[in-house]
Design a protein around this motif. Structure first.
Motif, PDB file in Angstrom:
ATOM      1  N   LEU A   1     -18.619  44.278 -36.219  1.00 61.41           N
ATOM      2  CA  LEU A   1     -17.487  44.131 -35.322  1.00 61.41           C
ATOM      3  C   LEU A   1     -16.338  45.029 -35.772  1.00 61.41           C
ATOM      4  O   LEU A   1     -16.026  45.078 -36.969  1.00 61.41           O
ATOM      5  CB  LEU A   1     -17.015  42.673 -35.298  1.00 61.41           C
ATOM      6  CG  LEU A   1     -18.104  41.577 -35.312  1.00 61.41           C
ATOM      7  CD1 LEU A   1     -17.453  40.190 -35.326  1.00 61.41           C
ATOM      8  CD2 LEU A   1     -19.017  41.726 -34.110  1.00 61.41           C
ATOM      9  N   VAL A   2     -15.710  45.694 -34.816  1.00 61.22           N
ATOM     10  CA  VAL A   2     -14.586  46.579 -35.140  1.00 61.22           C
ATOM     11  C   VAL A   2     -13.474  46.357 -34.122  1.00 61.22           C
ATOM     12  O   VAL A   2     -13.659  46.563 -32.919  1.00 61.22           O
ATOM     13  CB  VAL A   2     -15.003  48.073 -35.125  1.00 61.22           C
ATOM     14  CG1 VAL A   2     -13.831  48.953 -35.577  1.00 61.22           C
ATOM     15  CG2 VAL A   2     -16.217  48.322 -36.003  1.00 61.22           C
ATOM     16  N   ASP A   3     -12.303  45.933 -34.619  1.00 58.10           N
ATOM     17  CA  ASP A   3     -11.138  45.700 -33.756  1.00 58.10           C
ATOM     18  C   ASP A   3      -9.909  45.713 -34.646  1.00 58.10           C
ATOM     19  O   ASP A   3      -9.889  45.055 -35.707  1.00 58.10           O
ATOM     20  CB  ASP A   3     -11.263  44.350 -33.044  1.00 58.10           C
ATOM     21  CG  ASP A   3     -10.265  44.201 -31.899  1.00 58.10           C
ATOM     22  OD1 ASP A   3      -9.132  44.697 -32.033  1.00 58.10           O
ATOM     23  OD2 ASP A   3     -10.629  43.588 -30.878  1.00 58.10           O
ATOM     24  N   ASP A   4      -8.880  46.459 -34.261  1.00 58.28           N
ATOM     25  CA  ASP A   4      -7.679  46.537 -35.106  1.00 58.28           C
ATOM     26  C   ASP A   4      -6.845  45.259 -35.020  1.00 58.28           C
ATOM     27  O   ASP A   4      -5.933  45.052 -35.835  1.00 58.28           O
ATOM     28  CB  ASP A   4      -6.835  47.757 -34.731  1.00 58.28           C
ATOM     29  CG  ASP A   4      -6.304  47.681 -33.315  1.00 58.28           C
ATOM     30  OD1 ASP A   4      -7.091  47.394 -32.395  1.00 58.28           O
ATOM     31  OD2 ASP A   4      -5.096  47.922 -33.120  1.00 58.28           O
ATOM     32  N   GLU A   5      -7.132  44.386 -34.056  1.00 55.72           N
ATOM     33  CA  GLU A   5      -6.431  43.104 -33.954  1.00 55.72           C
ATOM     34  C   GLU A   5      -7.227  42.035 -34.709  1.00 55.72           C
ATOM     35  O   GLU A   5      -8.301  41.617 -34.277  1.00 55.72           O
ATOM     36  CB  GLU A   5      -6.285  42.693 -32.489  1.00 55.72           C
ATOM     37  CG  GLU A   5      -5.451  43.658 -31.660  1.00 55.72           C
ATOM     38  CD  GLU A   5      -5.336  43.209 -30.211  1.00 55.72           C
ATOM     39  OE1 GLU A   5      -5.727  42.048 -29.915  1.00 55.72           O
ATOM     40  OE2 GLU A   5      -4.861  43.994 -29.394  1.00 55.72           O
ATOM     41  N   LYS A   6      -6.702  41.600 -35.844  1.00 51.69           N
ATOM     42  CA  LYS A   6      -7.451  40.670 -36.701  1.00 51.69           C
ATOM     43  C   LYS A   6      -7.742  39.344 -36.004  1.00 51.69           C
ATOM     44  O   LYS A   6      -8.825  38.767 -36.160  1.00 51.69           O
ATOM     45  CB  LYS A   6      -6.680  40.399 -38.001  1.00 51.69           C
ATOM     46  CG  LYS A   6      -7.507  39.638 -39.036  1.00 51.69           C
ATOM     47  CD  LYS A   6      -6.762  39.487 -40.323  1.00 51.69           C
ATOM     48  CE  LYS A   6      -7.656  38.825 -41.371  1.00 51.69           C
ATOM     49  NZ  LYS A   6      -8.238  37.556 -40.954  1.00 51.69           N
ATOM     50  N   LEU A   7      -6.796  38.851 -35.214  1.00 49.33           N
ATOM     51  CA  LEU A   7      -7.006  37.578 -34.526  1.00 49.33           C
ATOM     52  C   LEU A   7      -8.184  37.679 -33.560  1.00 49.33           C
ATOM     53  O   LEU A   7      -9.055  36.790 -33.522  1.00 49.33           O
ATOM     54  CB  LEU A   7      -5.735  37.176 -33.768  1.00 49.33           C
ATOM     55  CG  LEU A   7      -5.778  35.811 -33.069  1.00 49.33           C
ATOM     56  CD1 LEU A   7      -5.995  34.698 -34.088  1.00 49.33           C
ATOM     57  CD2 LEU A   7      -4.481  35.570 -32.291  1.00 49.33           C
ATOM     58  N   ALA A   8      -8.247  38.761 -32.775  1.00 57.20           N
ATOM     59  CA  ALA A   8      -9.350  38.963 -31.836  1.00 57.20           C
ATOM     60  C   ALA A   8     -10.665  39.143 -32.583  1.00 57.20           C
ATOM     61  O   ALA A   8     -11.719  38.655 -32.145  1.00 57.20           O
ATOM     62  CB  ALA A   8      -9.067  40.187 -30.964  1.00 57.20           C
ATOM     63  N   LEU A   9     -10.601  39.817 -33.721  1.00 57.86           N
ATOM     64  CA  LEU A   9     -11.800  40.047 -34.536  1.00 57.86           C
ATOM     65  C   LEU A   9     -12.344  38.722 -35.071  1.00 57.86           C
ATOM     66  O   LEU A   9     -13.555  38.451 -35.016  1.00 57.86           O
ATOM     67  CB  LEU A   9     -11.448  40.985 -35.693  1.00 57.86           C
ATOM     68  CG  LEU A   9     -12.596  41.600 -36.480  1.00 57.86           C
ATOM     69  CD1 LEU A   9     -13.440  42.513 -35.600  1.00 57.86           C
ATOM     70  CD2 LEU A   9     -12.046  42.384 -37.669  1.00 57.86           C
TER      71      LEU A   9
END
Length: 378
Positions: free
Chosen positions: A5-13
């Protein structure tokens, strides 16, 4: 199924990790907020599916997907984003799925089902390796494999994909810079949009190349791309090699010259009219003209005028600006006492030169023609 998983938003990740962890047959190998670090981990992991957020600092999801697929074409990509503006591009990249945040469980379950089908198909798919493939670039690009009798043209999804592949093929085994490609293909787009189009198009070309087995691979570098070809025979290369191996023209070799002349099926990629192919097209055409003029002149010197006429006419048809072919025909028809044909050839030459090049026939041809006219007067 192994996922990253790759997402700069930690909450969404974290939320996506929780949702996937509660589903069967999912193994999360890692999650990353930094796309640069993620890229290195992905390339060194035995991963099946990537969940990528599109809007990220550094490398956006579309660019990251394109880079990873270049090295690991078997990896599937699921884009996860808060916007739907990139949906078309994502599916042009042949993304496995495209999810809009916030992702609900029922929608994610459909994605996981698609993932399972993809993994199953990938395992069941058997790849037949071709020993060699024939690539033809005279007139247009066609490809012929050992199991197919006739060469076929590749059907590209877009004209940009076609030109990108042909440009990389033109400079095969050489680095082609990304900046060169975006300037060539999308000169009127802003930087972000042009590079996004580039990554999408490269992805599509790679997907098309999978149908050609392992003969074509695009290597991705920081600066650009290198198209490598393996076990590929190219008609223009083989033709030029055959020309170089020709012995002097004689009774013993005339049929070899004719065979090689007839193998030239048209200009290099002439059906596409790409400006960047013009130099190579002109070079090969000049080589063909040299061969055909030798054949025509040889027959003319031997007194086999009908054969000579056939070959000079062939030159006029394929290269209308070749003055000397018209001139040779005029002299032959004059020797055969066929004045109407002499006039006709001179008029054809005048028309072609004036309409195509805004020129008049060369002085030595005009002088000969005027002198012939006076001698032919009753």
């Amino acid at each position: 199924m192994r996922v990253i998983l790759v997402d700069d938003e930690k909450l969404a990740l974290d939320l996506l990790e929780i949702q996937l962890s509660g589903m069967d047959n999912i193994e999360i190998l890692g999650k990353y907020t930094d796309s640069i670090i993620a890229k290195e981990k992905i390339l060194n992991s035995d991963v099946d599916v990537l969940f990528l957020d599109i809007h990220q600092p550094g490398i956006n999801g579309l660019e990251l997907a394109e880079k990873i697929i270049g090295d690991k074409p078997e990896v599937a990509v699921v884009f996860v984003t808060g916007y739907d503006e990139y949906a078309v591009q994502a599916f042009e990249l042949n993304a496995l799925d495209y999810l809009i945040k916030p992702v609900n469980r029922s929608r994610l379950e459909k994605t996981v089902k698609r993932m399972e089908e993809y993994i199953t198909n990938k395992k069941e798919k058997t790849v037949v390796k071709e020993e060699k493939v024939q690539v033809n670039v005279f007139r247009q690009l066609t490809i012929q494999t050992t199991h197919v009798e006739d060469a076929t043209a590749i059907q590209w999804r877009t004209k940009k994909a076609q030109e990108l592949f042909l440009y990389l093929f033109h400079y095969r085994d050489q680095l082609v810079r990304k900046s060169t490609l975006v300037e060539l293909l999308w000169p009127d787009y802003d930087v972000d949009r042009s590079y996004s189009q580039l990554y999408t198009t490269v992805y599509h070309v790679r997907k098309k190349m999978k149908t050609l087995f392992n003969h074509f691979t695009i290597k991705n570098t920081t600066e650009g791309y290198i198209l490598n070809v393996t076990n590929v025979s190219i008609d223009a290369e083989q033709w030029e090699k055959d020309v170089e191996e020709l012995s002097a023209l004689s009774e013993q070799t005339i049929h070899q010259y004719i065979e090689i002349a007839n193998q030239y099926k048209g200009g290099y990629l002439q059906e596409y009219n790409y400006w960047w192919a013009e130099a190579e097209r002109h070079r090969l055409e000049t080589l063909w003209l040299s061969i055909v003029f030798q054949i025509a002149d040889w027959y003319d010197e031997k007194g086999e005028v009908h054969e000579a006429i056939t070959w000079y006419e062939k030159i006029c048809m394929q290269h209308p600006e070749a003055e000397e072919a018209y001139f040779s025909l005029m002299k032959i028809y004059a020797s055969l006492a066929e004045p109407l044909h002499v006039h006709k050839k001179y008029q054809q030459l005048e028309k072609v030169l004036r309409e195509e090049l805004h020129l008049e026939p060369s002085e030595h041809i005009v002088t000969w023609y005027e002198k012939w006219e006076k001698l032919s007067e009753p």
